[in-house]
Write a protein that holds these residues in place. Structure first.
Motif, PDB file in Angstrom:
ATOM      1  N   ASP A  29      25.856  19.167 -30.470  1.00  0.00           N
ATOM      2  CA  ASP A  29      27.099  19.519 -31.162  1.00  0.00           C
ATOM      3  C   ASP A  29      28.126  18.393 -31.058  1.00  0.00           C
ATOM      4  N   THR A  30      28.225  17.789 -29.884  1.00  0.00           N
ATOM      5  CA  THR A  30      29.218  16.735 -29.678  1.00  0.00           C
ATOM      6  C   THR A  30      28.912  15.511 -30.522  1.00  0.00           C
ATOM      7  N   LEU A  31      27.673  15.036 -30.486  1.00  0.00           N
ATOM      8  CA  LEU A  31      27.339  13.862 -31.284  1.00  0.00           C
ATOM      9  C   LEU A  31      27.385  14.178 -32.773  1.00  0.00           C
ATOM     10  N   ARG A  33      29.677  15.862 -34.157  1.00  0.00           N
ATOM     11  CA  ARG A  33      31.071  15.626 -34.521  1.00  0.00           C
ATOM     12  C   ARG A  33      31.341  14.150 -34.779  1.00  0.00           C
ATOM     13  N   ALA A  34      30.528  13.290 -34.156  1.00  0.00           N
ATOM     14  CA  ALA A  34      30.692  11.846 -34.341  1.00  0.00           C
ATOM     15  C   ALA A  34      29.792  11.313 -35.453  1.00  0.00           C
ATOM     16  N   GLY A  35      29.164  12.221 -36.205  1.00  0.00           N
ATOM     17  CA  GLY A  35      28.377  11.804 -37.355  1.00  0.00           C
ATOM     18  C   GLY A  35      26.910  11.560 -37.102  1.00  0.00           C
ATOM     19  N   VAL A  36      26.394  11.983 -35.948  1.00  0.00           N
ATOM     20  CA  VAL A  36      24.973  11.792 -35.625  1.00  0.00           C
ATOM     21  C   VAL A  36      24.233  13.091 -35.901  1.00  0.00           C
ATOM     22  N   SER A  37      23.149  13.017 -36.636  1.00  0.00           N
ATOM     23  CA  SER A  37      22.397  14.219 -36.976  1.00  0.00           C
ATOM     24  C   SER A  37      21.709  14.790 -35.738  1.00  0.00           C
ATOM     25  N   ALA A  38      21.386  16.076 -35.814  1.00  0.00           N
ATOM     26  CA  ALA A  38      20.687  16.732 -34.700  1.00  0.00           C
ATOM     27  C   ALA A  38      19.344  16.052 -34.438  1.00  0.00           C
ATOM     28  N   HIS A  39      18.643  15.699 -35.519  1.00  0.00           N
ATOM     29  CA  HIS A  39      17.346  15.032 -35.362  1.00  0.00           C
ATOM     30  C   HIS A  39      17.503  13.702 -34.632  1.00  0.00           C
ATOM     31  N   ALA A  40      18.519  12.913 -35.029  1.00  0.00           N
ATOM     32  CA  ALA A  40      18.737  11.613 -34.388  1.00  0.00           C
ATOM     33  C   ALA A  40      19.117  11.784 -32.929  1.00  0.00           C
ATOM     34  N   THR A  41      19.896  12.818 -32.624  1.00  0.00           N
ATOM     35  CA  THR A  41      20.290  13.058 -31.236  1.00  0.00           C
ATOM     36  C   THR A  41      19.082  13.427 -30.390  1.00  0.00           C
ATOM     37  N   ARG A  42      18.228  14.321 -30.910  1.00  0.00           N
ATOM     38  CA  ARG A  42      17.024  14.702 -30.146  1.00  0.00           C
ATOM     39  C   ARG A  42      16.119  13.495 -29.921  1.00  0.00           C
ATOM     40  N   SER A  43      15.953  12.663 -30.950  1.00  0.00           N
ATOM     41  CA  SER A  43      15.115  11.470 -30.807  1.00  0.00           C
ATOM     42  C   SER A  43      15.692  10.510 -29.781  1.00  0.00           C
ATOM     43  N   THR A  44      17.018  10.377 -29.780  1.00  0.00           N
ATOM     44  CA  THR A  44      17.675   9.496 -28.825  1.00  0.00           C
ATOM     45  C   THR A  44      17.503  10.000 -27.406  1.00  0.00           C
ATOM     46  N   PRO A 203      39.509  14.706 -31.490  1.00  0.00           N
ATOM     47  CA  PRO A 203      39.790  13.796 -30.368  1.00  0.00           C
ATOM     48  C   PRO A 203      38.557  13.427 -29.561  1.00  0.00           C
ATOM     49  N   LEU A 204      37.593  14.337 -29.428  1.00  0.00           N
ATOM     50  CA  LEU A 204      36.395  14.025 -28.654  1.00  0.00           C
ATOM     51  C   LEU A 204      35.550  12.986 -29.381  1.00  0.00           C
ATOM     52  N   ALA A 205      35.294  13.209 -30.659  1.00  0.00           N
ATOM     53  CA  ALA A 205      34.506  12.250 -31.436  1.00  0.00           C
ATOM     54  C   ALA A 205      35.203  10.902 -31.497  1.00  0.00           C
ATOM     55  N   GLU A 206      36.528  10.925 -31.706  1.00  0.00           N
ATOM     56  CA  GLU A 206      37.263   9.673 -31.800  1.00  0.00           C
ATOM     57  C   GLU A 206      37.232   8.906 -30.486  1.00  0.00           C
ATOM     58  N   ARG A 207      37.351   9.611 -29.376  1.00  0.00           N
ATOM     59  CA  ARG A 207      37.353   8.910 -28.087  1.00  0.00           C
ATOM     60  C   ARG A 207      35.984   8.309 -27.781  1.00  0.00           C
ATOM     61  N   LEU A 208      34.920   9.022 -28.120  1.00  0.00           N
ATOM     62  CA  LEU A 208      33.587   8.461 -27.911  1.00  0.00           C
ATOM     63  C   LEU A 208      33.393   7.215 -28.760  1.00  0.00           C
ATOM     64  N   ARG A 209      33.829   7.265 -30.023  1.00  0.00           N
ATOM     65  CA  ARG A 209      33.733   6.082 -30.883  1.00  0.00           C
ATOM     66  C   ARG A 209      34.572   4.937 -30.326  1.00  0.00           C
ATOM     67  N   ASP A 259      34.904  23.136 -24.064  1.00  0.00           N
ATOM     68  CA  ASP A 259      34.400  24.245 -24.876  1.00  0.00           C
ATOM     69  C   ASP A 259      32.978  24.005 -25.364  1.00  0.00           C
ATOM     70  N   LEU A 260      32.602  22.729 -25.533  1.00  0.00           N
ATOM     71  CA  LEU A 260      31.309  22.400 -26.135  1.00  0.00           C
ATOM     72  C   LEU A 260      30.190  22.181 -25.124  1.00  0.00           C
ATOM     73  N   LEU A 261      30.503  21.529 -24.026  1.00  0.00           N
ATOM     74  CA  LEU A 261      29.458  21.072 -23.112  1.00  0.00           C
ATOM     75  C   LEU A 261      29.153  22.106 -22.038  1.00  0.00           C
ATOM     76  N   GLU A 262      27.911  22.489 -21.976  1.00  0.00           N
ATOM     77  CA  GLU A 262      27.442  23.368 -20.898  1.00  0.00           C
ATOM     78  C   GLU A 262      26.827  22.493 -19.822  1.00  0.00           C
ATOM     79  N   THR A 263      27.204  22.730 -18.566  1.00  0.00           N
ATOM     80  CA  THR A 263      26.728  21.886 -17.476  1.00  0.00           C
ATOM     81  C   THR A 263      25.870  22.673 -16.505  1.00  0.00           C
ATOM     82  N   LEU A 264      25.042  21.932 -15.790  1.00  0.00           N
ATOM     83  CA  LEU A 264      24.187  22.505 -14.745  1.00  0.00           C
ATOM     84  C   LEU A 264      24.331  21.624 -13.512  1.00  0.00           C
TER      85      LEU A 264
END
Length: 270
Positions: A29-31, A33-44, A203-209, A259-264
């Protein structure tokens, strides 16, 4: 930006030294927001696991990812470069680190790894296997960590008065290319709300960029002494813009990430 760059900024901000893994769903979900597809995120994520940059942990039906020792060391090094060392070297003592190495043709991968590490650490090639960097750099630690100690020699020295430092710097470094990276960063971020730059308002996507683009700008900057840089060198202005925006985005981005990131916790049973 490459998805891996954004991924590293995400983990470096919200997982490094926090003792947690991040849930796959929140990462996607976070990536996104920064324009990265779910498929690209899983591959990464899969590639980074394969490269020993992340490790997987399953908890019930959910998958989590945590930093490895290797990626943690990389991110701590980057954090020190961004927040401690900075982009401006105005405290040079006149010392240069010299590294001489010779590797056989059969060690092409090792040569590539060494050159990459040297470039990150501020080295430029003078000629052949002779590289220099301003200040006292732990070049011995670099070659030892790559298992190349037997192939390299390290010296600390000062230039003789007749040495043309400007010519030396021009031979060893592509100053124009380094400056162009800072200029590009400024075009993208200086007055982002008024110059037509494309911002999402997230703000989250912008800060990561922002973090990823700044790291890209400083990645090949050898932090040459200011007295040996062209007049009007853009690094100081770019750093001022970066730090102001990073601080402005910090808390709004943290609220969104919460709100977005679930941690363990790393100590939780798998």
């Amino acid at each position: 930006m490459q998805p891996q760059d954004l991924m590293l900024m995400l983990f470096g901000t919200y997982a490094l030294d926090e003792g947690v893994c991040l849930g796959a769903g929140g990462i996607i979900d976070t990536l996104g927001r920064a324009g990265v597809s779910a498929h690209a995120t899983r591959s990464t994520l899969s590639r980074m696991v394969g490269r020993d940059l992340l490790h997987r942990r399953r908890a019930g039906r959910k998958m989590y990812f945590g930093l490895t020792e290797r990626s943690s060391a990389i991110l701590r090094d980057g954090r020190a470069r961004i927040w401690h060392d900075g982009a401006v070297n105005d405290r040079w003592d006149g010392t240069w680190t010299l590294l001489s190495f010779s590797l056989p043709e059969s060690m092409q991968r090792e040569r590539h790894d060494l050159r990459s590490r040297l470039a990150w650490s501020g080295f430029g090639r003078v000629q052949g296997g002779l590289w220099i960097a301003p200040g006292r750099v732990d070049a011995a630690g670099i070659v030892s960590s790559l298992g190349l100690k037997a192939h390299a020699r390290v010296f600390f020295a000062r230039a003789e008065e007749t040495t043309d430092i400007a010519e030396l710097v021009g031979d060893a470094y592509d100053i124009a290319e380094v400056g162009a990276r800072y200029e590009e960063f400024l075009r993208r971020w200086d007055g982002a709300q008024t110059t037509g730059a494309q911002t999402t308002g997230d703000p989250l996507a912008e800060r990561l960029r922002l973090l990823a683009e700044w790291l890209d700008a400083i990645r090949r900057d050898p932090r040459l002494p200011v007295e040996h840089l062209p007049t009007g060198w853009p690094a100081a202005r770019a750093q001022k813009v970066f730090r102001a925006l990073a601080e402005a985005y910090r808390e709004p981005a943290r609220a969104v990430a919460g709100d977005l990131l679930e941690t363990l916790p790393l100590s939780s049973p798998g």
